[in-house]
Design a protein around this motif. Structure first.
Motif, PDB file in Angstrom:
ATOM      1  N   UNK A 178      -2.830 -77.609  11.516  1.00  6.78           N
ATOM      2  CA  UNK A 178      -3.658 -77.027  12.588  1.00  6.78           C
ATOM      3  C   UNK A 178      -2.897 -76.022  13.435  1.00  6.78           C
ATOM      4  N   UNK A 179      -1.659 -75.753  13.068  1.00  5.75           N
ATOM      5  CA  UNK A 179      -0.848 -74.800  13.824  1.00  5.75           C
ATOM      6  C   UNK A 179      -1.271 -73.365  13.506  1.00  5.75           C
ATOM      7  N   UNK A 180      -1.143 -72.512  14.497  1.00  8.46           N
ATOM      8  CA  UNK A 180      -1.394 -71.078  14.323  1.00  8.46           C
ATOM      9  C   UNK A 180      -0.070 -70.350  14.546  1.00  8.46           C
ATOM     10  N   UNK A 181       0.348 -69.578  13.543  1.00  6.78           N
ATOM     11  CA  UNK A 181       1.672 -68.954  13.563  1.00  6.78           C
ATOM     12  C   UNK A 181       1.540 -67.441  13.428  1.00  6.78           C
ATOM     13  N   UNK A 182       2.287 -66.711  14.251  1.00  9.92           N
ATOM     14  CA  UNK A 182       2.369 -65.256  14.129  1.00  9.92           C
ATOM     15  C   UNK A 182       3.717 -64.910  13.509  1.00  9.92           C
ATOM     16  N   UNK A 183       3.694 -64.112  12.456  1.00  7.15           N
ATOM     17  CA  UNK A 183       4.910 -63.646  11.805  1.00  7.15           C
ATOM     18  C   UNK A 183       4.992 -62.131  11.987  1.00  7.15           C
ATOM     19  N   UNK A 184       6.038 -61.659  12.607  1.00  7.72           N
ATOM     20  CA  UNK A 184       6.257 -60.222  12.802  1.00  7.72           C
ATOM     21  C   UNK A 184       7.552 -59.832  12.113  1.00  7.72           C
ATOM     22  N   UNK A 185       7.426 -59.124  11.000  1.00  6.30           N
ATOM     23  CA  UNK A 185       8.582 -58.658  10.232  1.00  6.30           C
ATOM     24  C   UNK A 185       8.361 -57.189   9.885  1.00  6.30           C
ATOM     25  N   UNK A 186       9.409 -56.401   9.850  1.00  5.27           N
ATOM     26  CA  UNK A 186       9.224 -54.980   9.541  1.00  5.27           C
ATOM     27  C   UNK A 186       9.483 -54.661   8.072  1.00  5.27           C
ATOM     28  N   UNK A 225       8.185 -60.408   4.941  1.00  5.78           N
ATOM     29  CA  UNK A 225       6.972 -60.950   5.545  1.00  5.78           C
ATOM     30  C   UNK A 225       6.239 -61.855   4.563  1.00  5.78           C
ATOM     31  N   UNK A 226       6.144 -61.433   3.306  1.00  2.00           N
ATOM     32  CA  UNK A 226       5.475 -62.247   2.287  1.00  2.00           C
ATOM     33  C   UNK A 226       6.234 -63.548   2.025  1.00  2.00           C
ATOM     34  N   UNK A 227       7.556 -63.468   1.960  1.00  2.00           N
ATOM     35  CA  UNK A 227       8.360 -64.673   1.721  1.00  2.00           C
ATOM     36  C   UNK A 227       8.206 -65.654   2.876  1.00  2.00           C
ATOM     37  N   UNK A 285       5.750 -65.840   4.948  1.00  2.00           N
ATOM     38  CA  UNK A 285       4.389 -66.378   4.889  1.00  2.00           C
ATOM     39  C   UNK A 285       4.278 -67.518   3.901  1.00  2.00           C
ATOM     40  N   UNK A 286       4.896 -67.367   2.723  1.00  2.00           N
ATOM     41  CA  UNK A 286       4.870 -68.427   1.715  1.00  2.00           C
ATOM     42  C   UNK A 286       5.603 -69.672   2.191  1.00  2.00           C
ATOM     43  N   UNK A 287       6.691 -69.491   2.924  1.00  2.00           N
ATOM     44  CA  UNK A 287       7.431 -70.633   3.458  1.00  2.00           C
ATOM     45  C   UNK A 287       6.529 -71.447   4.388  1.00  2.00           C
ATOM     46  N   UNK A 288       5.818 -70.763   5.283  1.00  2.00           N
ATOM     47  CA  UNK A 288       4.968 -71.487   6.231  1.00  2.00           C
ATOM     48  C   UNK A 288       3.724 -72.065   5.561  1.00  2.00           C
ATOM     49  N   UNK A 289       3.220 -71.416   4.527  1.00  2.00           N
ATOM     50  CA  UNK A 289       2.136 -72.013   3.746  1.00  2.00           C
ATOM     51  C   UNK A 289       2.630 -73.308   3.112  1.00  2.00           C
ATOM     52  N   UNK A 290       3.875 -73.291   2.623  1.00  2.00           N
ATOM     53  CA  UNK A 290       4.483 -74.491   2.052  1.00  2.00           C
ATOM     54  C   UNK A 290       4.625 -75.618   3.067  1.00  2.00           C
ATOM     55  N   UNK A 291       4.738 -75.277   4.347  1.00  2.00           N
ATOM     56  CA  UNK A 291       4.811 -76.290   5.404  1.00  2.00           C
ATOM     57  C   UNK A 291       3.426 -76.832   5.765  1.00  2.00           C
ATOM     58  N   UNK A 292       2.388 -76.245   5.185  1.00  2.00           N
ATOM     59  CA  UNK A 292       1.034 -76.709   5.471  1.00  2.00           C
ATOM     60  C   UNK A 292       0.286 -75.890   6.505  1.00  2.00           C
ATOM     61  N   UNK A 293       0.901 -74.803   6.996  1.00  2.00           N
ATOM     62  CA  UNK A 293       0.232 -73.962   7.996  1.00  2.00           C
ATOM     63  C   UNK A 293      -0.881 -73.176   7.323  1.00  2.00           C
ATOM     64  N   UNK A 294      -2.080 -73.237   7.900  1.00  2.00           N
ATOM     65  CA  UNK A 294      -3.227 -72.536   7.312  1.00  2.00           C
ATOM     66  C   UNK A 294      -3.582 -71.257   8.064  1.00  2.00           C
ATOM     67  N   UNK A 340      -2.156 -68.214   9.631  1.00  2.00           N
ATOM     68  CA  UNK A 340      -0.974 -67.361   9.752  1.00  2.00           C
ATOM     69  C   UNK A 340      -1.430 -65.925   9.963  1.00  2.00           C
ATOM     70  N   UNK A 341      -0.915 -65.289  10.999  1.00  2.00           N
ATOM     71  CA  UNK A 341      -1.159 -63.871  11.230  1.00  2.00           C
ATOM     72  C   UNK A 341       0.112 -63.127  10.859  1.00  2.00           C
ATOM     73  N   UNK A 342       0.044 -62.338   9.807  1.00  2.00           N
ATOM     74  CA  UNK A 342       1.219 -61.580   9.352  1.00  2.00           C
ATOM     75  C   UNK A 342       1.123 -60.152   9.877  1.00  2.00           C
ATOM     76  N   UNK A 343       2.137 -59.740  10.605  1.00  2.00           N
ATOM     77  CA  UNK A 343       2.163 -58.412  11.211  1.00  2.00           C
ATOM     78  C   UNK A 343       3.392 -57.660  10.726  1.00  2.00           C
ATOM     79  N   UNK A 344       3.149 -56.444  10.279  1.00  2.00           N
ATOM     80  CA  UNK A 344       4.226 -55.599   9.784  1.00  2.00           C
ATOM     81  C   UNK A 344       4.717 -54.624  10.858  1.00  2.00           C
ATOM     82  N   UNK A 345       3.911 -54.447  11.903  1.00  2.00           N
ATOM     83  CA  UNK A 345       4.287 -53.528  12.978  1.00  2.00           C
ATOM     84  C   UNK A 345       4.124 -54.212  14.326  1.00  2.00           C
TER      85      UNK A 345
END
Length: 199
Positions: free
Chosen positions: A13-21, A26-28, A30-39, A41-46
Motif C-alpha cells: 500500500x506504499x506510494x513511492x516516488x523515484x527520481x533518477x536522471x 530508473x527502470x532498475x 522501479x523493478x527493485x521496488x516492484x520486487x518489494x511489493x510496492x504497487x 510507483x511514480x517514476x520521474x526522469x526529470x
C-alpha cells in the motif's frame, strides 16, 4: 523488532516516488521496488516531472532521489520540499542514491534534509535494509532558519540492527557489565526523549 518481523513489512500500500536522471537506473530501481511489493510507483526522469507529482497532491510514503543530477538539482529538490509547509510530503522519508559518496557529498545530503544516502550501484538487499531502517526511523523533524529535515545527529544511532558497522568508532551491540551507580529516572527520560529543536 526481530529480523523475522522485519521481513514481513507490507509495502503493497506504499506510494513511492523515484527520481533518477538515467532511464536504465530508473527502470532498475522501479523493478527493485516492484520486487518489494510496492504497487504505486511514480517514476520521474526529470525534476519537473517530480515537482508536478508534488503539486498534484500525491502523498508519498518514500521518495528516492538521484544525487547525481546536473547542477545539484537532486539536493535542491529535497531542500525545497522540506521547506514546503503546505505539502504533506514535507515529512516523508527521503533516500538519496549517489555514485559519489565522498564526505562532501554525504554532508550535502545530510544538510539538504535527506534521511539516508545509498551508494550506487544499488542492490535489492541493501535497498531493502535501508527501507527497513527508514521504517524504524525515530529521529525528530527539526526546523530552523537554515535547516529543515530529520535531526542530523545521525552518527550516534549506529548501524542498522543485525549489520556490522563500517566506522571504526561504531559501538558494539553487546553490553558489558555495569560500571558505577545507576542513572536516575529523570536522567534516563532526558536521554530517551530529548526536546525537539526550537523553531
Amino acid at each position: 523488532m526481530t529480523e523475522r518481523a522485519e521481513t514481513r513489512l507490507n509495502l503493497s500500500k506504499a506510494t513511492v516516488l523515484l527520481l533518477q536522471n538515467n532511464q536504465t537506473e530508473l527502470d532498475i530501481l522501479g523493478q527493485v521496488f516492484i520486487g518489494f511489493g510496492v504497487k504505486a510507483i511514480r517514476k520521474c526522469l526529470t525534476l519537473s516531472e517530480a515537482e508536478e507529482c508534488i503539486r498534484a497532491g500525491i502523498v508519498f510514503d518514500l521518495l528516492v532521489v538521484d544525487c547525481d543530477m546536473p547542477a545539484q538539482a537532486g539536493f535542491d529538490f529535497v531542500m525545497r520540499l522540506r521547506r514546503m509547509e503546505d505539502s504533506d510530503n514535507r515529512l516523508a522519508p527521503i533516500m538519496l542514491v549517489s555514485g559519489h559518496t565522498a564526505p562532501s557529498s554525504i554532508a550535502k545530503a545530510r544538510d539538504c534534509g535527506a534521511n539516508f544516502v545509498v551508494a550506487k550501484p544499488i542492490t535489492p538487499k541493501v535497498m531493502f535494509d535501508r527501507v527497513m531502517w527508514l521504517a524504524r526511523e525515530e529521529r525528530q523533524f527539526v526546523v530552523t532558519d537554515t535547516y529543515s529535515g530529520p535531526d542530523r545527529r545521525h552518527k550516534t544511532f549506529g548501524p542498522p540492527a543485525g549489520t556490522k558497522g563500517r566506522r571504526h568508532d561504531d559501538l558494539s551491540a553487546k553490553l558489558g557489565k555495569p560500571v558505577g551507580p545507576d542513572m536516575s529516572q529523570s536522567d534516563i527520560d532526558a536521554l530517551l526523549n530529548p526536546k525537539k529543536a526550537s523553531v
